[in-house]
Design a protein around this motif. Structure first.
Motif, PDB file in Angstrom:
ATOM      1  N   GLU A 100      29.923  45.258  52.361  1.00 22.52           N
ATOM      2  CA  GLU A 100      29.305  44.086  51.374  1.00 22.52           C
ATOM      3  C   GLU A 100      30.161  43.109  50.942  1.00 22.52           C
ATOM      4  N   THR A 101      30.154  42.012  50.725  1.00 25.47           N
ATOM      5  CA  THR A 101      31.071  41.009  49.826  1.00 25.47           C
ATOM      6  C   THR A 101      29.845  40.575  48.691  1.00 25.47           C
ATOM      7  N   ILE A 102      30.328  40.959  47.539  1.00 25.05           N
ATOM      8  CA  ILE A 102      29.417  40.826  46.242  1.00 25.05           C
ATOM      9  C   ILE A 102      30.307  39.599  45.606  1.00 25.05           C
ATOM     10  N   SER A 103      29.442  38.339  45.497  1.00 29.26           N
ATOM     11  CA  SER A 103      29.838  37.193  44.597  1.00 29.26           C
ATOM     12  C   SER A 103      28.769  37.131  43.410  1.00 29.26           C
ATOM     13  N   VAL A 104      29.343  37.167  42.126  1.00 29.77           N
ATOM     14  CA  VAL A 104      28.495  36.675  41.142  1.00 29.77           C
ATOM     15  C   VAL A 104      28.919  35.392  40.335  1.00 29.77           C
ATOM     16  N   VAL A 105      28.161  34.605  40.137  1.00 34.24           N
ATOM     17  CA  VAL A 105      28.367  33.388  39.768  1.00 34.24           C
ATOM     18  C   VAL A 105      27.739  33.399  37.933  1.00 34.24           C
ATOM     19  N   TRP A 106      28.448  33.035  37.061  1.00 36.77           N
ATOM     20  CA  TRP A 106      27.791  32.860  35.610  1.00 36.77           C
ATOM     21  C   TRP A 106      28.107  31.446  35.040  1.00 36.77           C
ATOM     22  N   ALA A 107      26.966  30.960  34.446  1.00 35.96           N
ATOM     23  CA  ALA A 107      27.114  29.481  33.824  1.00 35.96           C
ATOM     24  C   ALA A 107      26.928  29.775  32.311  1.00 35.96           C
ATOM     25  N   VAL A 108      27.631  29.491  31.348  1.00 33.64           N
ATOM     26  CA  VAL A 108      27.509  29.955  29.959  1.00 33.64           C
ATOM     27  C   VAL A 108      27.654  28.521  29.129  1.00 33.64           C
ATOM     28  N   GLN A 109      26.646  28.287  28.455  1.00 30.87           N
ATOM     29  CA  GLN A 109      26.619  27.055  27.659  1.00 30.87           C
ATOM     30  C   GLN A 109      26.131  27.126  26.158  1.00 30.87           C
ATOM     31  N   GLY A 110      26.885  27.581  25.299  1.00 34.19           N
ATOM     32  CA  GLY A 110      26.590  27.894  23.877  1.00 34.19           C
ATOM     33  C   GLY A 110      25.902  29.311  24.070  1.00 34.19           C
ATOM     34  N   ALA A 111      24.818  29.566  23.573  1.00 30.38           N
ATOM     35  CA  ALA A 111      24.107  30.767  23.575  1.00 30.38           C
ATOM     36  C   ALA A 111      23.480  31.134  24.831  1.00 30.38           C
ATOM     37  N   ARG A 112      23.213  30.058  25.843  1.00 29.09           N
ATOM     38  CA  ARG A 112      22.723  30.362  26.874  1.00 29.09           C
ATOM     39  C   ARG A 112      23.715  30.951  27.997  1.00 29.09           C
ATOM     40  N   ALA A 113      23.311  31.770  28.777  1.00 28.95           N
ATOM     41  CA  ALA A 113      24.099  32.379  29.859  1.00 28.95           C
ATOM     42  C   ALA A 113      23.156  32.810  30.708  1.00 28.95           C
ATOM     43  N   GLU A 114      23.502  32.283  32.203  1.00 28.95           N
ATOM     44  CA  GLU A 114      22.687  32.537  33.422  1.00 28.95           C
ATOM     45  C   GLU A 114      23.684  33.155  34.649  1.00 28.95           C
ATOM     46  N   SER A 115      23.013  33.630  35.468  1.00 24.13           N
ATOM     47  CA  SER A 115      23.915  33.917  36.462  1.00 24.13           C
ATOM     48  C   SER A 115      23.083  33.762  37.949  1.00 24.13           C
ATOM     49  N   ALA A 116      23.960  33.747  39.054  1.00 22.89           N
ATOM     50  CA  ALA A 116      23.250  33.893  40.355  1.00 22.89           C
ATOM     51  C   ALA A 116      24.172  34.781  41.284  1.00 22.89           C
ATOM     52  N   THR A 117      23.530  35.548  41.965  1.00 24.25           N
ATOM     53  CA  THR A 117      24.413  36.716  42.859  1.00 24.25           C
ATOM     54  C   THR A 117      24.291  36.475  44.420  1.00 24.25           C
ATOM     55  N   SER A 118      25.182  36.542  45.320  1.00 29.00           N
ATOM     56  CA  SER A 118      25.064  36.733  46.515  1.00 29.00           C
ATOM     57  C   SER A 118      25.752  37.740  47.177  1.00 29.00           C
ATOM     58  N   VAL A 119      24.848  38.456  47.836  1.00 24.74           N
ATOM     59  CA  VAL A 119      25.302  39.692  48.585  1.00 24.74           C
ATOM     60  C   VAL A 119      25.487  39.421  50.133  1.00 24.74           C
ATOM     61  N   SER A 120      26.657  39.468  50.785  1.00 25.15           N
ATOM     62  CA  SER A 120      26.859  39.459  52.021  1.00 25.15           C
ATOM     63  C   SER A 120      27.049  40.620  52.760  1.00 25.15           C
ATOM     64  N   ARG A 121      26.752  40.913  54.154  1.00 27.34           N
ATOM     65  CA  ARG A 121      27.085  42.015  54.856  1.00 27.34           C
ATOM     66  C   ARG A 121      28.177  41.468  56.034  1.00 27.34           C
ATOM     67  N   VAL A 122      29.268  42.046  56.054  1.00 30.69           N
ATOM     68  CA  VAL A 122      30.415  41.648  57.118  1.00 30.69           C
ATOM     69  C   VAL A 122      30.796  42.512  57.784  1.00 30.69           C
ATOM     70  N   ARG A 123      30.635  42.260  59.097  1.00 26.90           N
ATOM     71  CA  ARG A 123      31.059  43.692  60.107  1.00 26.90           C
ATOM     72  C   ARG A 123      32.531  43.075  60.749  1.00 26.90           C
ATOM     73  N   PHE A 124      33.519  44.015  60.526  1.00 34.03           N
ATOM     74  CA  PHE A 124      34.686  43.851  61.289  1.00 34.03           C
ATOM     75  C   PHE A 124      34.522  44.222  62.449  1.00 34.03           C
ATOM     76  N   ALA A 125      35.472  43.825  63.673  1.00 30.75           N
ATOM     77  CA  ALA A 125      35.796  44.266  64.914  1.00 30.75           C
ATOM     78  C   ALA A 125      36.699  45.403  64.520  1.00 30.75           C
ATOM     79  N   ALA A 126      36.690  46.281  65.756  1.00 24.15           N
ATOM     80  CA  ALA A 126      37.738  47.421  65.681  1.00 24.15           C
ATOM     81  C   ALA A 126      39.167  46.687  65.830  1.00 24.15           C
ATOM     82  N   LEU A 127      40.059  47.074  64.909  1.00 24.17           N
ATOM     83  CA  LEU A 127      41.259  46.606  64.887  1.00 24.17           C
ATOM     84  C   LEU A 127      42.290  47.556  65.186  1.00 24.17           C
ATOM     85  N   SER A 128      43.054  47.070  66.099  1.00 22.67           N
ATOM     86  CA  SER A 128      44.204  48.224  66.395  1.00 22.67           C
ATOM     87  C   SER A 128      45.347  47.851  65.321  1.00 22.67           C
ATOM     88  N   ASP A 129      46.297  49.101  65.386  1.00 20.27           N
ATOM     89  CA  ASP A 129      47.418  48.937  64.261  1.00 20.27           C
ATOM     90  C   ASP A 129      48.334  47.601  64.679  1.00 20.27           C
TER      91      ASP A 129
END
Length: 186
Positions: A100-129
């Protein structure tokens, strides 16, 4: 006025891509996972801490945007590799697996704070040395969570993506645009 609490060139590029005017600001926030802290909570906390740190010295009506992105495999958070051996070890662990790759974004203005989240699933190929050694030698893994960049040569390592391409890059554009509209719907 929007301030971006990040020096990431990718985050700057993605905000520019969607026509958002901003001023980048430097913040220095410790990125250390607390014992027992869930990966999603950790990523959100770091992003929120960056936004709050960015508020220091700004006008009270300033809007600060920040983000954090981490790669997670088996509940382990893969930050940026310390060196070539660390990068190779991360890539070896990701090889042939889905993380999983997790990205969270926050916006803050004065006392107000809100966030947004994105969770992605990434599959790697089998990698040789040899694949791993060549990618590490390219220099691209450094300064990147999980030791890869989806927008560069790292794209050749990825078999499948389920989620947000820009979230894996470091700033989920869809979620960020919606978050910013909540602060300024015009």
């Amino acid at each position: 006025m929007l301030y971006l609490a990040s020096q990431s060139p990718r985050r700057r590029q993605l905000l520019e891509q969607i026509g958002v005017a901003f001023t980048p600001i430097d913040v220095d926030v410790p990125e250390q996972r607390e014992p027992g802290e869930l990966p999603l909570h950790y990523v959100s906390r770091v992003a929120r801490d960056k936004a709050r740190a960015g508020m220091a010295g700004l006008p009270p009506d300033a809007l600060v945007l920040s983000a954090d992105t981490e790669v997670v495999l088996d509940d382990e958070v893969f930050g940026k590799p310390a060196d070539a051996a660390d990068a190779a070890a991360m890539l070896r662990r990701l090889s042939g697996r889905t993380h999983e790759t997790i990205s969270v974004v926050w916006a803050v203005q004065g006392a107000r704070a809100e966030s947004a989240t994105s969770v992605s699933r990434v599959r790697f190929a089998a990698l040789s040395d040899a694949d791993i050694a060549a990618y590490v030698a390219s220099g691209e893994p450094f300064g990147r969570a999980g030791a890869y960049a989806i927008q560069g040569l790292g794209a050749t390592l990825i078999e499948h993506l389920e989620g947000s391409y820009t979230g894996v890059m470091g700033l989920p554009v869809f979620e960020t645009a919606r978050l910013l509209r909540r602060f300024d719907p015009a």
